[in-house]
Design a protein around this motif. Structure first.
Motif, PDB file in Angstrom:
ATOM      1  N   VAL A 194       0.894  -0.994  -0.007  1.00 31.92           N
ATOM      2  CA  VAL A 194       0.018   0.503  -0.009  1.00 31.92           C
ATOM      3  C   VAL A 194       0.646   0.933   0.036  1.00 31.92           C
ATOM      4  N   LEU A 195       1.682   1.286   0.723  1.00 37.22           N
ATOM      5  CA  LEU A 195       2.430   2.532   1.215  1.00 37.22           C
ATOM      6  C   LEU A 195       3.852   2.671  -0.347  1.00 37.22           C
ATOM      7  N   SER A 196       4.021   1.651  -1.256  1.00 33.64           N
ATOM      8  CA  SER A 196       4.828   1.767  -2.063  1.00 33.64           C
ATOM      9  C   SER A 196       3.734   2.115  -3.499  1.00 33.64           C
ATOM     10  N   GLU A 197       2.433   1.893  -3.491  1.00 30.64           N
ATOM     11  CA  GLU A 197       1.695   2.644  -4.310  1.00 30.64           C
ATOM     12  C   GLU A 197       1.408   4.009  -4.035  1.00 30.64           C
ATOM     13  N   TYR A 198       1.255   4.259  -2.768  1.00 36.01           N
ATOM     14  CA  TYR A 198       1.112   5.130  -2.853  1.00 36.01           C
ATOM     15  C   TYR A 198       2.083   6.624  -2.328  1.00 36.01           C
ATOM     16  N   ASP A 199       3.749   6.190  -2.740  1.00 40.59           N
ATOM     17  CA  ASP A 199       5.035   6.698  -2.902  1.00 40.59           C
ATOM     18  C   ASP A 199       5.209   7.089  -4.332  1.00 40.59           C
ATOM     19  N   ARG A 200       4.518   6.227  -5.474  1.00 39.90           N
ATOM     20  CA  ARG A 200       4.414   6.840  -6.450  1.00 39.90           C
ATOM     21  C   ARG A 200       3.331   7.176  -7.419  1.00 39.90           C
ATOM     22  N   SER A 201       2.396   7.338  -6.699  1.00 44.30           N
ATOM     23  CA  SER A 201       0.842   7.070  -6.514  1.00 44.30           C
ATOM     24  C   SER A 201       0.694   9.423  -7.533  1.00 44.30           C
ATOM     25  N   THR A 202       1.817  10.392  -7.525  1.00 45.19           N
ATOM     26  CA  THR A 202       1.869  11.508  -7.837  1.00 45.19           C
ATOM     27  C   THR A 202       3.143  11.780  -8.045  1.00 45.19           C
TER      28      THR A 202
END
Length: 693
Positions: free
Chosen positions: A405-413
């Protein structure tokens, strides 16, 4: 004394080997100053003036200082001649270098320096004996300026005149002399060691770098930084100007036109980048909305992770933590977003200014220190890759899902955020109550996790899931969070406590990762206290007063998977996204916490320099190969850390450019080994079974 060509006591060093004359030889006046020759050693022109034919057959044309502030206009300086134009045929005129009769003059012998100063009395007839020289006001200003110039070189007090009453004007005139007489170090980045160290002392004594409360002083700091070739003062002025650029321009100061065009362009670009950063943070923190956190696997009905953990409960805990945080800051500031001049704050700027965000960041950092697992180093990379963890215990499963989840968030924007080194929390566990938990019996352990806990059990489990050294830190925010945490945990099971902790962590992570690009001040700043505008934009692209900055500090990199070596400007690395994050709290604390553990320390070093796959054609100077591969680059990547580069010590036979000192940090264990090599080969499951047999 100065106007009569007599000795000036404060500028007379009995141990000095050079006598300095401000009047021509035909005036029959003595030296005004006595100094050591090391003071002007950085000037080729003055060296020629002293040693004459030893160094050249040249002399220097008389120097007339520009009148910078005539009437109300401020324009570029004009000279009667530049150092390059000042070389003419030698003569025995009233001005010029002293031709030495003995070319083998001893370095310790007396030297005589006649300054080629343009005065109105130069062509006047010889005055009768005992009659005072008729010097104009302009002549007096010129003589005082040269007196200030030599006083500057030896660190003495400076003198103002009616026409030039402030320190800014005095230093501008000194800079004219330094430039005219070709004072310089090897790479022309300063006027030499003597002038550079002397000006640094004046900056400290006169407080020239404190530009927080004056737009005029901000402009002066930039101009003097450029003209005096002082990078520290220039950096201070640049960063402050970028933070309040529109306000600086609205001042419409005449001195603004003295800023170099290159610098104006760089500050304007920095101001625009800062505006974009502010828009991004306002969008996220206006209501603490982090929609990207729930747009990936947490919103999927088919993900494998959803079978292992309850994303719905994670989100619910996230939202309750969000509500708590909003309520806390609304109460603290009288509203969110904060309004200036409220009864509950002393702010002068509305909204999320620097002081508000730094206050929020400190609270989040305190909470991070309280909850983080300081032994569980991340297995994530900036590209989103994770090493597999096959363990099936509750904590490992939760961490594996959490990190996705955190990895997706870090690369989301954009920009892509590097993962925090220690990126998972401590969990409440029954181990604090029962030594035999987990028992190894799946059904028994599941029943224990699902049992409702008593008030004392909850309090003990929560206390043990906090880091000991952070427990004793008492701040209003931490105290409020502890009360909130106990209230939310009332009547929970152990599994529900863990889900609450994950939700709290998700909110904490999203908030703390949003802030470094604004709250981490530019390195080297001295005056930051009380500043409400942001101080995060640094001057890039080298020293602006060097026409071709070939000496810009550079770092060497090896390309992942190959033997090629490239060098890049250090500021591209140090002030890129990863460089900013690595100066932030979480990275600094990670280095601190890992120092006592050899394996963690080695892993941190390896993670800091871990190479990534280079993009196609990165080192192909001819652009060959399949062009279709590079049509859609990932424009979110802004740092060389994503270019497949690994900082390396210089290979044998490759010399660094001048000023290059940065190298890859060495491992405390063995700098020739990678972290994987230190750990050794990991036996496969088949090998384990074979050994058991």
């Amino acid at each position: 004394m100065l106007l009569n060509g007599e000795k000036v006591p404060e500028l007379w060093d009995e141990q000095g080997d050079t006598f300095v004359y401000l009047f021509p030889r035909t005036s029959n006046r003595g030296p005004s100053f006595r100094i050591d020759s090391s003071v002007y050693a950085a000037s080729r022109v003055m060296t020629r003036l002293v040693h004459g034919r030893l160094y050249s057959e040249a002399t220097v044309t008389p120097h007339e200082l520009p009148d910078r502030f005539r009437s109300s206009s401020v324009g570029p300086p004009s000279r009667t001649g530049s150092p390059d134009q000042s070389v003419a045929d030698s003569s025995d005129g009233s001005k010029g270098s002293r031709a030495l009769s003995d070319a083998t003059e001893d370095d310790h012998s007396e030297k005589h320096l006649y300054m080629p100063i343009a005065l109105s009395t130069d062509q006047a007839p010889v005055a009768p004996q005992r009659q005072e020289p008729r010097l104009s006001n302009r002549d007096i200003d010129t003589l005082v300026t040269y007196r200030n110039f030599f006083a500057f070189l030896i660190g003495q007090s400076l003198v103002a005149t009616r026409r030039h009453p402030d320190m800014f004007d005095i230093f501008m005139r000194i800079s004219d002399i330094l430039e005219h007489y070709n004072f310089s170090n090897v790479d022309k980045s300063t006027y030499g060691e003597v002038a550079a160290s002397s000006f640094d002392s004046y900056v400290d004594e006169l407080n020239l770098a404190d530009v927080r409360h004056s737009r005029e002083k901000t402009i002066e700091a930039i101009v003097l930084g450029e003209r005096m070739r002082c990078m520290s003062l220039y950096n201070e002025g640049f960063v402050h100007a970028a933070g309040k650029w529109e306000s600086v321009k609205q001042l419409q100061s005449a001195k603004f036109d003295l800023i170099g065009h290159k610098t104006v362009t760089r500050i304007a670009r920095a101001s625009l980048d800062l505006e974009n950063r502010e828009m991004n943070i306002n969008f996220k923190l206006k209501e603490f909305e982090f929609a990207a956190m729930f747009a990936g696997i947490m919103n999927s009905d088919t993900s494998d992770e959803k079978k292992m953990v309850s994303f719905k409960r994670w989100k619910s805990a996230f939202m309750t933590t969000r509500s708590f945080t909003l309520d806390y800051y609304k109460h603290k500031y009288g509203g969110w977003l904060p309004k200036a001049s409220s009864k509950k704050n002393d702010l002068t700027v509305n909204g999320l200014n620097r002081l508000v965000l730094q206050d929020l960041y400190r609270d989040m950092c305190d909470l991070y220190d309280l909850l983080v697992d300081r032994t569980n180093l991340t297995n994530r990379t900036a590209d989103g890759f994770m090493s597999e963890d096959e363990r099936t215990d509750f904590e490992s499963v939760a961490n594996r899902a959490l990190r996705k989840v955190l990895s997706e968030y870090d690369r989301s924007t954009p920009p892509v955020q590097p993962p925090i080194p220690f990126d998972v929390p401590l969990y409440p566990t029954l181990k604090t109550l029962k030594r035999d938990y987990p028992s190894g019996d799946t059904k028994k352990d599941a029943k224990a996790r699902g049992r409702k806990l008593g008030k004392d059990e909850i309090a003990q489990m929560i206390q043990k899931s906090h880091n000991d050294d952070a427990v004793f830190k008492k701040t209003p925010f931490l105290e409020a969070f502890r009360r909130f945490e106990h209230k939310q945990a009332h009547g929970c099971t152990m599994e529900e406590l863990c889900q609450l902790r994950v939700g709290q962590w998700l909110f904490l992570y999203a908030t703390i990762q949003s802030l470094p690009m604004l709250v981490v001040d530019a390195p080297g700043l001295r005056f930051t206290e009380g500043v409400e505008y942001f101080l995060c934009e640094v001057p890039r692209s080298g020293v602006p007063w060097v026409h071709e900055d070939t000496t810009r500090t550079r770092t060497w990199f090896g390309v992942a998977g190959g033997s090629q070596v490239v060098s890049l400007p250090s500021d591209v690395v140090e002030h890129g996204v990863e460089g900013v994050f690595r100066r932030s709290h979480c990275w600094k604390m990670a280095e601190h916490w890992s120092q006592g553990d050899m394996m963690l320390n080695a892993a941190m070093q390896e993670m800091n320099a871990a190479p990534l796959p280079p993009p196609p054609q990165f080192l192909d100077p001819y652009g060959g190969g399949n062009r279709s591969r590079s049509q859609s680059p990932d424009r979110r990547r802004e740092s060389v850390m994503d270019l497949g580069l690994e900082a390396l010590p210089l290979p044998p036979g490759i010399a660094p450019p001048m000023g290059s000192t940065a190298q890859r940090p060495s491992s405390v264990h063995d700098p020739t080994k990678t972290f994987d090599a230190m750990l050794g080969p990991v036996p496969s499951p088949k090998d384990k079974k074979h050994k058991k047999r």
